[in-house]
Design a protein around this motif. Structure first.
Motif, mmCIF file in Angstrom:
data_model
loop_
_atom_site.group_PDB
_atom_site.id
_atom_site.type_symbol
_atom_site.label_atom_id
_atom_site.label_comp_id
_atom_site.label_asym_id
_atom_site.label_seq_id
_atom_site.Cartn_x
_atom_site.Cartn_y
_atom_site.Cartn_z
ATOM 1 N N VAL A 1 7.508 -3.442 -2.177
ATOM 2 C CA VAL A 1 7.292 -4.203 -0.944
ATOM 3 C C VAL A 1 5.953 -3.851 -0.297
ATOM 4 O O VAL A 1 5.174 -4.728 0.039
ATOM 5 C CB VAL A 1 8.460 -3.948 0.037
ATOM 6 C CG1 VAL A 1 8.158 -4.601 1.383
ATOM 7 C CG2 VAL A 1 9.761 -4.463 -0.540
ATOM 8 N N TYR A 2 5.677 -2.555 -0.157
ATOM 9 C CA TYR A 2 4.512 -2.175 0.637
ATOM 10 C C TYR A 2 3.261 -1.947 -0.196
ATOM 11 O O TYR A 2 2.159 -2.185 0.278
ATOM 12 C CB TYR A 2 4.823 -0.908 1.448
ATOM 13 C CG TYR A 2 5.932 -1.114 2.433
ATOM 14 C CD1 TYR A 2 5.832 -2.097 3.433
ATOM 15 C CD2 TYR A 2 7.082 -0.343 2.392
ATOM 16 C CE1 TYR A 2 6.856 -2.299 4.334
ATOM 17 C CE2 TYR A 2 8.102 -0.516 3.298
ATOM 18 C CZ TYR A 2 7.983 -1.513 4.268
ATOM 19 O OH TYR A 2 8.979 -1.710 5.161
ATOM 20 N N ILE A 3 3.424 -1.464 -1.421
ATOM 21 C CA ILE A 3 2.229 -1.166 -2.199
ATOM 22 C C ILE A 3 1.805 -2.409 -2.997
ATOM 23 O O ILE A 3 0.645 -2.793 -3.010
ATOM 24 C CB ILE A 3 2.461 0.036 -3.146
ATOM 25 C CG1 ILE A 3 2.980 1.245 -2.357
ATOM 26 C CG2 ILE A 3 1.181 0.386 -3.897
ATOM 27 C CD1 ILE A 3 2.080 1.727 -1.243
ATOM 28 N N LYS B 1 9.483 3.747 18.838
ATOM 29 C CA LYS B 1 9.366 2.924 17.657
ATOM 30 C C LYS B 1 7.942 2.356 17.518
ATOM 31 O O LYS B 1 7.428 2.233 16.409
ATOM 32 C CB LYS B 1 10.391 1.782 17.704
ATOM 33 C CG LYS B 1 10.434 1.039 16.375
ATOM 34 C CD LYS B 1 11.582 0.108 16.269
ATOM 35 C CE LYS B 1 11.576 -0.560 14.904
ATOM 36 N NZ LYS B 1 10.439 -1.446 14.706
ATOM 37 N N ASP C 1 5.717 2.796 14.375
ATOM 38 C CA ASP C 1 5.202 1.644 13.632
ATOM 39 C C ASP C 1 3.726 1.837 13.286
ATOM 40 O O ASP C 1 3.266 1.497 12.207
ATOM 41 C CB ASP C 1 5.364 0.368 14.456
ATOM 42 C CG ASP C 1 6.788 -0.159 14.359
ATOM 43 O OD1 ASP C 1 7.529 0.346 13.472
ATOM 44 O OD2 ASP C 1 7.164 -1.015 15.170
ATOM 45 N N MET D 1 3.528 4.248 10.503
ATOM 46 C CA MET D 1 4.487 4.059 9.421
ATOM 47 C C MET D 1 3.812 4.042 8.050
ATOM 48 O O MET D 1 4.384 4.468 7.064
ATOM 49 C CB MET D 1 5.281 2.776 9.656
ATOM 50 C CG MET D 1 6.516 2.632 8.784
ATOM 51 S SD MET D 1 7.535 4.117 8.759
ATOM 52 C CE MET D 1 9.023 3.550 9.483
ATOM 53 N N PHE D 2 2.533 3.587 8.012
ATOM 54 C CA PHE D 2 1.877 3.481 6.699
ATOM 55 C C PHE D 2 1.741 4.851 6.037
ATOM 56 O O PHE D 2 1.832 4.974 4.829
ATOM 57 C CB PHE D 2 0.512 2.784 6.826
ATOM 58 C CG PHE D 2 -0.557 3.613 7.454
ATOM 59 C CD1 PHE D 2 -1.472 4.321 6.669
ATOM 60 C CD2 PHE D 2 -0.691 3.673 8.845
ATOM 61 C CE1 PHE D 2 -2.468 5.083 7.262
ATOM 62 C CE2 PHE D 2 -1.677 4.441 9.426
ATOM 63 C CZ PHE D 2 -2.570 5.153 8.636
ATOM 64 N N VAL D 3 1.555 5.898 6.861
ATOM 65 C CA VAL D 3 1.454 7.257 6.301
ATOM 66 C C VAL D 3 2.787 7.642 5.675
ATOM 67 O O VAL D 3 2.860 8.153 4.557
ATOM 68 C CB VAL D 3 1.071 8.274 7.398
ATOM 69 C CG1 VAL D 3 1.044 9.684 6.811
ATOM 70 C CG2 VAL D 3 -0.254 7.893 8.008
ATOM 71 N N VAL E 1 5.147 5.641 4.691
ATOM 72 C CA VAL E 1 5.426 4.818 3.512
ATOM 73 C C VAL E 1 4.656 5.360 2.304
ATOM 74 O O VAL E 1 5.209 5.489 1.203
ATOM 75 C CB VAL E 1 5.060 3.346 3.790
ATOM 76 C CG1 VAL E 1 5.030 2.550 2.486
ATOM 77 C CG2 VAL E 1 6.052 2.737 4.755
ATOM 78 N N ALA E 2 3.402 5.725 2.531
ATOM 79 C CA ALA E 2 2.607 6.251 1.414
ATOM 80 C C ALA E 2 3.235 7.528 0.877
ATOM 81 O O ALA E 2 3.355 7.730 -0.331
ATOM 82 C CB ALA E 2 1.177 6.519 1.867
ATOM 83 N N LEU E 3 3.679 8.387 1.810
ATOM 84 C CA LEU E 3 4.349 9.616 1.367
ATOM 85 C C LEU E 3 5.650 9.279 0.646
ATOM 86 O O LEU E 3 6.012 9.914 -0.333
ATOM 87 C CB LEU E 3 4.653 10.510 2.574
ATOM 88 C CG LEU E 3 3.483 11.300 3.133
ATOM 89 C CD1 LEU E 3 3.910 12.038 4.412
ATOM 90 C CD2 LEU E 3 2.961 12.292 2.106
ATOM 91 N N VAL F 1 6.252 6.959 -1.204
ATOM 92 C CA VAL F 1 6.027 6.526 -2.586
ATOM 93 C C VAL F 1 5.479 7.702 -3.409
ATOM 94 O O VAL F 1 5.879 7.924 -4.546
ATOM 95 C CB VAL F 1 5.041 5.338 -2.629
ATOM 96 C CG1 VAL F 1 4.731 4.958 -4.077
ATOM 97 C CG2 VAL F 1 5.635 4.154 -1.893
#
Lengths: 336, 388, 379
Positions: free
Chosen positions: C75-77, C162, C166, C169-171, C173-175, C177
């Motif tokens: 989804v994110y990458i 939140k 938000d 959140m990208f940090v 999410v990266a972690l 993965v």
């Protein structure tokens, strides 16, 4: 499971040679360079042909290391804790004498219709797997003496050392709520007082001989070079120490010295009159498993470059894509 | 004697009318029976055999014995002289008829030898020949002579008419100390002098007198030698390793050793293996019956000296006194773990059942779900599209 | 636009009661373990120091928890936002897979009271694969809770927090993965030290790659499995259309795994060992057959279209991946000194209890927190 697996092991010969032969080239490329033995390394020479199976070393080991006697469930019927009769190395046995028997078991050190003893305990690898795999450094190898020691106050009890040792040496005491790993540490507490490991101290024949690895190597050379039947003075206790030797004759040895090359070399060496695999000594290749796993790990994680690059890449993509789909995560209250 | 009497049940019944009257050279019948019962027990025989022995030994015609000495120290006879139940003289004078004995006979010189010859003639085929001492074979056997005849000749002559031949002591059994390297006189045991004739060997330096007496009484009673091992030694006495019955064996198993004479371990009575005890390669009953009738522990190891393997040809006078012996057999309690022993708990019924039940539930639940699914074409793709 | 919402259903059902009972039984045995030692409960022994508590609860359990990792990657990458509805249930299963894996580690550790030594820098042992796995798993559990925290924040309305979350959140999410990639591959590297004991059918230098790829495949399979089971169990609209689109990705990942595995076996000349009759060789073929079956379902249009086939494919993938891990860690290696092992009843009950706890918590969470896709849940 037992039956089937046993049949599996009977085919172990093919299995083992394949294991030893297959990964050499590729794994040698990945493995980090092998470790070298320390010039002051101490070790042991166990000569199976001299061993008379008296188990004095087993008893002395228990006493020196304050370990309780062990009686396996199968023997409790006739032996109610009278004799220590451990069936294998365990959390309560650091040293055990086992016997190989074949056929009529009449002649000592004969493969067919013979018997032979073997002593099992830590081999103090030059490049030990247990030290390499321990996540908290509870296993340490002394830089000078090469003794692989264990610190129960650091150990978390994950038993990776038990799993990973190619010789099946470190053992966890499963029978205690506060169990710890048990392994031979060459009686380093006795060595501090200038004594030698208890097993070598009591060995009546010199089958277990303590001393600097270099001198033990020379002793091995002398024994293997002499013709069988030659009278020989077998040193007892510690090599070079002033103890009366055991006057006997040179036996017929099988080829090779177990521990010279196994898993990158060990500080305990075996001489025997019966092939080593028959004595239950595992067939292990020359490369130390630790060098392979460390080599792989440090190739992937060198300076953390690969993970950091991946992280930056992931973070960049995630940031961009999150922005595109941001409202996906909006609370339901907005809609509902 | 009442043939139906069973001493295992009623010893008194076997004693006869006047049990306490000294009839056998100072021995009463009671004492004689007790002695023979004891001898029988030594050999692992029943008390009935003891009574039969007493009967054989006290029979009116006492079996004649000719006793020859060769190269030796007379230690075996000395040892026999020190047996106390009964004393040797009682046995020799009343139980057997010791017609000739180089050391003990009263006469001397030609007189004695003549008597020997006369007795050998008279009892031809009936007497027992006992030899004590080795026999030199080198240079025609000239290194040991009695009455101008070599030992070889004397033995061959006496053996010819003997019903049985017993070699007492290690010298007579296999040559003994004079056969030690370089064996200047070519000393050998009796059985090598008279090949083809059965010689019962009672080795020992000296042997326990009771091993000898037991063998003699057995011969007299049953008319045949007791069960013998490969070296013709009676198995009742030489059947087991000293190491197996040694009272110091627990110290060996526990790794407690004397390292030198007079050290702490030696004073504590630890195992003498490390200072050269040959018990692990020597077959004899010394630890079981001891020596000299002075009670428990009266044998070399009991007094703190390592066994030197006197009964073993390959050991005594050949291996250095303080060289380690070879441990011959593996006996309990040293229950060694086998290299290839199978270990670990197998599949229990409960565990198999638990795995089965879980597996069954998973498969069952999966099947239920699959049944609900149909072929899956009922699901509405458009609905999902709308969501995206 | 789609959002998530709690599933308004009763918490007390026959299923949850049975699950609670199983959890209670497991905790009784665990009490016994803590009072009398591991040997009192488990059959682990000197030849098999790791039993099912390690291999099933941790090694396989975390692979089941890879749904969050797999979906985040997609989804994110790789920017496939259309699969976002599957994201939160996937995260939730990952949350429990990992948290309970960590819990299982604690009761399996022989000297658990010293486990904090893993976090003390002066005890760090950088050569140890286990050290890396331990740190990564711990970090990932934290990351998963943060990733999942919007569900709590939405439920109880902490909008301000939140918003901050938000932004960063990208940090996370990266972690989210990176960390699973690292430690799932390291679960394979952990076996490299078994060079002389593990059968060449499993031992290869490609172990890290095989583990991480199979973890990814299992992650997608878990999402597919779970979506189907939940929708059928609670009679919610099917997500099959979404799943069927995603499954082509899974199919090719599975193919890649098979190609790597067999290519490597052929290159090492180890394939002949696969034709010796023994139980481990039989299981080797079973695990590969499972992967192959899954691959065939997911790369053929007919297979993808059929809900039943897709479900079976996901199950085959999970079973194959689990068996692969079980074989590599327990069955494919030669224990020294002729030890054998089969889990005891208490040992099995503890592992069953951990799974029961996982399912139980999953049910409680989807019924009390906004996890499932909103439109469906609100019906």
């Amino acid at each position: 499971m037992t039956e089937v697996d046993r049949r599996d092991f009977l085919r172990g010969a093919g299995f083992a040679t394949a294991a030893a032969a297959v990964p050499t080239e590729a794994s040698a490329a990945i493995a980090r360079p092998p470790k070298q033995i320390s010039p002051q390394a101490v070790g042991m020479l166990y000569d199976s042909t001299l061993c008379i199976g008296c188990k004095a070393c087993v008893a002395a080991c228990k006493e020196a290391n304050k370990m309780p006697a062990e009686v396996p469930a199968t023997l409790t019927g006739w032996n109610e804790n009278t004799w220590d009769s451990a069936e294998d190395l365990s959390g309560r046995t650091l040293n055990v004498i086992k016997v190989y028997r074949n056929g009529t078991a009449e002649q000592k050190d004969h493969e067919i219709n013979g018997f032979a003893f073997v002593k099992r305990h830590c081999l103090h690898c030059v490049d030990p797997s247990c030290v390499s795999v321990c996540p908290v450094g509870a296993m340490q190898k002394d830089a000078a003496t090469g003794i692989v020691s264990y610190d129960p106050d650091v150990c978390i009890g994950c038993r990776y050392c038990v799993y990973g040792c190619p010789f099946g040496v470190p053992q966890f005491d499963f029978s205690s709520a506060l169990g710890k790993i048990a392994k031979c540490e060459f009686c380093r507490h006795l060595q501090k007082d200038g004594k030698i490991p208890a097993c070598c101290d009591v060995c009546p024949t010199g089958a277990s001989l303590f001393g600097p690895v270099k001198e033990l190597e020379r002793e091995i050379e002398r024994r293997t070079a002499a013709a069988p039947g030659t009278p020989y003075q077998f040193p007892r206790g510690k090599i070079g120490e002033n103890r009366p030797p055991n006057a006997a004759t040179i036996p017929t040895y099988v080829k090779g010295v177990y521990g010279e090359h196994e898993a990158g070399g060990t500080q305990v060496r075996y001489l025997a009159g019966v092939p080593f695999p028959k004595l239950g000594l595992p067939t292990v290749g020359r490369q130390s498993p630790a060098s392979l796993s460390e080599g792989m790990q440090h190739t992937i994680y060198q300076w953390l470059i690969a993970p950091l690059v991946a992280f930056v890449g992931f973070a960049f993509l995630a940031r961009r894509n999150l922005a595109l789909h941001h409202d996906d995560d909006a609370p339901p209250s907005k809609e509902g | 004697m009442d043939a139906t009497c069973n001493p295992d049940i009623d010893f008194e019944a076997c004693l006869g009318p006047n049990p306490d009257e000294p009839v056998y050279g100072g021995l009463t019948r009671r004492q004689m029976l007790q002695f023979c019962a004891g001898i029988a027990a030594t050999m692992g025989l029943s008390a009935t055999a003891g009574v039969r022995m007493a009967e054989a030994a006290t029979a009116p015609a006492r079996p004649p014995v000719i006793w020859l000495h060769g190269q030796e120290c007379t230690g075996c006879t000395e040892s026999l002289l020190r047996s106390y139940h009964p004393t040797l003289e009682a046995i020799l004078l009343d139980v057997i008829s010791l017609d000739y004995h180089d050391t003990l006979c009263i006469g001397a010189g030609k007189q004695a030898l003549d008597y020997k010859h006369a007795m050998m003639e008279k009892n031809k085929g009936k007497y027992v020949l006992v030899t004590e001492g080795g026999t030199p074979m080198k240079d025609g056997g000239i290194y040991c002579k009695v009455g101008g005849k070599t030992q070889v000749e004397l033995i061959r002559e006496a053996a010819e008419g003997a019903a049985a031949v017993i070699a007492i002591g290690s010298c007579a059994s296999w040559g003994g100390i004079q056969s030690a390297d370089p064996n200047p006189t070519g000393a050998v045991g009796t059985h090598e002098v008279i090949p083809g004739k059965l010689v019962i060997n009672i080795p020992g330096c000296p042997p326990s007198p009771y091993n000898f007496l037991s063998t003699v009484l057995y011969l007299l009673t049953f008319g045949r030698p007791p069960e013998l091992d490969q070296q013709n030694r009676p198995k009742f006495a030489y059947g087991r390793l000293i190491h197996e019955n040694c009272e110091r064996r627990p110290h060996f198993d526990a790794g407690r050793f004397a390292l030198e004479f007079g050290d702490e371990g030696h004073r504590q009575g630890f195992c003498l293996y490390k200072i050269g005890c040959k018990g692990p390669e020597t077959y004899a009953n010394c630890p079981s019956i001891g020596f000299g009738d002075v009670g428990f522990g009266s044998w070399p190891v009991g007094t703190g000296h390592p066994c030197f393997g006197c009964v073993e040809k390959e050991t005594a006078f050949r291996k250095p006194l303080h060289a380690l012996s070879t441990v011959k057999t593996l006996t309990p309690p040293t229950a060694f773990p086998q290299v290839d022993a199978e270990k670990g708990k197998g599949v229990s019924v409960g565990a198999a059942a638990a795995v089965g039940v879980v597996g069954g539930l998973v498969v069952g639940a999966g099947a239920m779900l699959l049944k609900q699914m149909g072929d899956g074409k009922k699901s509405a793709p458009d609905e999902t599209k709308e969501r995206v | 636009m789609s959002t998530a919402a709690p599933l308004r259903r009763s918490l007390v059902t026959p299923t949850t009661l049975v699950l609670v009972a199983l959890v209670v039984i497991a905790f009784c045995f665990l009490l016994q373990r803590f009072l009398f030692g591991l040997g009192a409960v488990a059959n682990i022994n000197p030849g098999y120091p790791w039993g099912i508590w390690v291999v099933v609860d941790v090694i396989i359990g975390t692979a089941f928890g890879c749904g969050g990792f797999a979906m985040a990657l997609l989804v994110y990458i790789f920017n496939r936002g259309q699969y976002h509805p599957l994201m939160r249930p996937a995260l939730l299963s990952g949350l429990f897979g990992y948290t309970l894996g960590g819990f299982a580690v604690i009761f399996d550790l022989g000297r658990y009271w010293q486990a904090y030594n893993l976090l003390l820098p002066w005890h760090a042992q950088l050569n140890s694969v286990m050290f890396e796995v331990a740190l990564c798993v711990m970090a990932y559990v934290v990351v998963l809770w943060i990733e999942f925290s919007p569900a709590f924040l939405e439920r109880w309305g902490f909008a301000a927090i939140k918003r901050v979350l938000d932004r960063w959140m990208f940090v996370i999410v990266a972690l989210g993965v990176l960390l699973p990639t690292m430690h799932q591959s390291s679960l394979g590297s952990m076996l490299l030290v078994m060079e002389y004991r593990l059968s060449p059918l499993w031992f290869t230098l490609w172990l890290p790659a095989l583990f991480v790829i199979s973890a990814l495949a299992m992650g997608y399979a878990v999402v597919m499995f779970e979506a189907t089971v939940v929708s059928k169990t609670f009679s919610l609209p099917s997500e099959h259309a979404l799943i069927s689109k995603m499954s082509i990705v899974v199919g090719w990942i599975t193919v890649a795994w098979l190609v790597l595995r067999f290519g490597d076996l052929v290159a090492r000349n180890a394939l002949p060992l696969a034709f010796i009759g023994s139980i481990s060789v039989f299981l080797f073929w079973v695990e590969n057959a499972m992967f192959l079956a899954a691959a065939l379902v997911f790369i053929t249009p007919a297979g993808r279209a059929s809900q039943r086939a897709s479900f079976l494919g996901a199950v085959a993938l999970l079973a194959g991946g689990s068996l692969y891990r079980l074989d590599a860690y327990l069955i494919g290696y030669q224990p020294l000194n002729n030890w054998s092992y089969f889990p005891s009843v208490p040992e099995l009950m503890v592992s069953i209890g951990v799974v029961a706890l996982e399912v139980l918590l999953y049910l409680i969470f989807i019924k009390t927190l906004p996890v499932l896709h909103g439109d469906a849940a609100r019906r």
